[in-house]
Scaffold this active site. Structure first.
Site, PDB file in Angstrom:
ATOM      1  N   LYS A  22       0.825  -1.207   0.000  1.00 57.50           N
ATOM      2  CA  LYS A  22       0.000   0.000   0.000  1.00 57.50           C
ATOM      3  C   LYS A  22       0.859   1.257   0.000  1.00 57.50           C
ATOM      4  CE  LYS A  22      -1.404   2.024   3.676  1.00 57.50           C
ATOM      5  NZ  LYS A  22      -1.944   3.088   4.527  1.00 57.50           N
ATOM      6  N   ARG A  94      -3.032  11.004   4.378  1.00 58.53           N
ATOM      7  CA  ARG A  94      -1.874  11.892   4.346  1.00 58.53           C
ATOM      8  C   ARG A  94      -1.062  11.755   3.063  1.00 58.53           C
ATOM      9  NH1 ARG A  94      -0.327  14.681   8.405  1.00 58.53           N
ATOM     10  NH2 ARG A  94       1.805  14.697   7.640  1.00 58.53           N
ATOM     11  N   ARG A 123       2.473  14.480  12.698  1.00 58.98           N
ATOM     12  CA  ARG A 123       3.282  14.250  11.508  1.00 58.98           C
ATOM     13  C   ARG A 123       3.311  15.471  10.581  1.00 58.98           C
ATOM     14  NH1 ARG A 123       1.660   8.388   9.259  1.00 58.98           N
ATOM     15  NH2 ARG A 123      -0.446   9.017   9.743  1.00 58.98           N
ATOM     16  N   PRO A 124       3.916  16.562  10.995  1.00 52.26           N
ATOM     17  CA  PRO A 124       3.901  17.790  10.208  1.00 52.26           C
ATOM     18  C   PRO A 124       4.591  17.614   8.863  1.00 52.26           C
ATOM     19  CG  PRO A 124       5.530  17.930  11.966  1.00 52.26           C
ATOM     20  CD  PRO A 124       4.733  16.687  12.212  1.00 52.26           C
ATOM     21  N   VAL A 125       4.216  18.494   7.903  1.00 54.13           N
ATOM     22  CA  VAL A 125       4.733  18.387   6.535  1.00 54.13           C
ATOM     23  C   VAL A 125       5.861  19.384   6.279  1.00 54.13           C
ATOM     24  CG1 VAL A 125       2.563  17.501   5.630  1.00 54.13           C
ATOM     25  CG2 VAL A 125       2.961  19.977   5.683  1.00 54.13           C
ATOM     26  N   ASP A 308       5.110   0.415  12.037  1.00 51.70           N
ATOM     27  CA  ASP A 308       3.841  -0.131  11.562  1.00 51.70           C
ATOM     28  C   ASP A 308       3.618  -1.585  11.981  1.00 51.70           C
ATOM     29  OD1 ASP A 308       2.926   2.173  10.448  1.00 51.70           O
ATOM     30  OD2 ASP A 308       3.447   1.674   8.382  1.00 51.70           O
ATOM     31  N   ILE A 330       8.889   6.734  16.763  1.00 52.60           N
ATOM     32  CA  ILE A 330       8.536   7.392  15.501  1.00 52.60           C
ATOM     33  C   ILE A 330       7.321   8.297  15.646  1.00 52.60           C
ATOM     34  CG2 ILE A 330       8.018   7.029  13.066  1.00 52.60           C
ATOM     35  CD1 ILE A 330      10.765   5.998  13.919  1.00 52.60           C
ATOM     36  N   ARG A 400      -8.353   0.281   4.975  1.00 49.02           N
ATOM     37  CA  ARG A 400      -7.388   1.192   4.347  1.00 49.02           C
ATOM     38  C   ARG A 400      -6.084   0.479   4.012  1.00 49.02           C
ATOM     39  NH1 ARG A 400      -5.506   5.267   7.799  1.00 49.02           N
ATOM     40  NH2 ARG A 400      -4.442   5.950   5.913  1.00 49.02           N
TER      41      ARG A 400
END
Length: 421
Positions: A22, A94, A123-125, A308, A330, A400
């Site tokens: 994915k 995201r 989780r800022p970009v 994950d 993380i 998902r």
């Protein structure tokens, strides 16, 4: 809203096919925006996130066709008719933010919604934006959207990521393929999904070196062409299903799996008393010890233990012999599955980013609620080894990232079914 009903039914035995990744596919699909020619992806997982990315690309003018029951996706971006990625789509996933780099590189400007936070952390970009700015992009944040432009085109540069972010690496890498000159991206992510993206971009005509290392070098080209690319196997799905026979004292062959994709995870399984061996078609997994031994886990960027797979590993440790410590480095807020496992009889103490799990002889079925994608499947794993029935609600998270869980586990003897709301 659907739920998953699981009844503990003893050892799982059989074969489970591993789908395409994915996370790799979501990084590959925006690459279609870099070329006027078609991009065909095979071994595509049939998931709701893939459908969401397809809708986003279509909103930008990309033609998307799903073939072979969704296992093949053909995209064509011969014309970009819209450069705005709306919040209504981006908020759902995201990875939608990954269209920013390709749009900038080929179209010269883009308006992309900020994706916001999620259940497992903000989780800022900013890493994405800083990297694209280093290539000459002009950024303006307004009303929850990134307004980005590169009127003179992007230019190659040397840039170091503060953190080896997979998403930022993908976004900057795609943008750099059409930038003028040389781009050197330091502290780049090394995950197999990055290696897979590089293979695809190279097949499209990009000049990239260094995949699998922390430094990527990109020589910009004037244009990219179309190609056909097979998506790499999903190492997170593989790791999840490796635990299913272990937690039930069974034996399963994972068709299409590869030990090389999960080296550090496999090492922890060996330490816990699990036998993992390669086969002609994938890998075989079974519990070698009578009772799994407790092992300590610390999540890290690749090639370390994957964040994950932390929730799934916690489910296994709930019935291990002894006490284990799981440290999450993380994402914040990634122990929300712990209270649900406790409802099933687990002994778990959470302090900040560390959870201590003391194994019990047996879990017991209970009604539980999924809080995110990986948490949902960890509860299903726990339910497989629990006495009685477990009802896992809010499984839209599960859809998902896991393709046909009920079918794959059911084919190996699990008593599992989807219950409509």
């Amino acid at each position: 809203m659907d739920s998953i009903l699981v009844k503990g039914n003893g050892p799982l035995r059989g074969r489970i096919p591993i789908a395409g990744a994915k996370n790799a596919c979501l990084g590959l699909m925006p690459a279609t925006l870099l070329s006027e020619e078609p991009l065909t992806l095979t071994n595509v997982p049939r998931l709701s996130d893939i459908a969401t990315m397809s809708r986003l690309l279509e909103s930008l003018g990309t033609e998307v066709a799903a073939l072979d029951e969704g296992r093949v996706i053909v995209t064509s971006s011969h014309e970009i008719s819209n450069d705005r990625a709306d919040y209504d789509i981006v908020r759902k996933m995201r990875a939608s933010f990954h269209v920013l780099g390709p749009l900038l590189a080929r179209h010269g400007h883009a308006v992309v919604s900020l994706p916001g936070g999620c259940a497992i952390g903000a989780r800022p970009v900013n890493f994405h934006l800083e990297g694209l700015a280093a290539l000459g992009a002009q950024m303006d944040l307004k009303d929850g959207y990134v307004h980005a432009s590169a009127p003179g085109g992007l230019k190659g540069a040397r840039h170091r990521l503060p953190f080896a972010s997979v998403g930022a690496t993908e976004n900057i890498l795609m943008a750099a393929t059409l930038a003028r000159g040389t781009t050197v991206l330091e502290n780049a992510a090394r995950e197999p999904e990055i290696v897979d993206l590089v293979k695809c971009l190279r097949a499209m005509g990009a000049h990239i070196e260094g995949e699998g290392t922390d430094t990527l070098t990109v020589e910009g080209v004037d244009r990219l062409h179309g190609t056909t690319h097979r998506v790499v196997a999903d190492r997170i799905e593989m790791g999840t299903y490796m635990l299913a026979p272990v937690i039930t004292h069974g034996e399963v062959e994972l068709v299409g799996g590869s030990i090389e994709l999960l080296g550090s995870f496999v090492e922890k399984l060996h330490e816990a008393g699990v036998e993992v061996t390669p086969t002609n078609e994938g890998i075989r997994v079974r519990r070698a010890a009578e009772r799994i031994r407790a092992v300590d886990v610390r999540t890290e960027v690749f090639p370390g233990f994957p964040t994950d797979l932390q929730a799934q590993m916690m489910a296994l440790m709930c019935t291990a012999e002894g006490a284990s410590t799981l440290e999450e480095t993380i994402f914040e807020n990634r122990f929300m599955h712990a209270p649900e496992l406790i409802r099933m009889g687990a002994r778990i103490d959470v302090h900040g980013n560390t959870a201590t799990v003391t194994g019990v002889e047996r879990l017991k079925g209970a009604p539980v609620m999924a809080t995110d994608l990986r948490a949902s499947v960890s509860l299903i794993l726990a339910a497989l080894a629990a006495e009685g029935e477990t009802l896992v609600s809010r499984v839209y998270h599960l859809d998902r990232g896991y393709e046909r869980v009920e079918e794959k586990l059911g084919a190996c003897g699990a008593l599992i079914e989807r219950v409509a709301a």
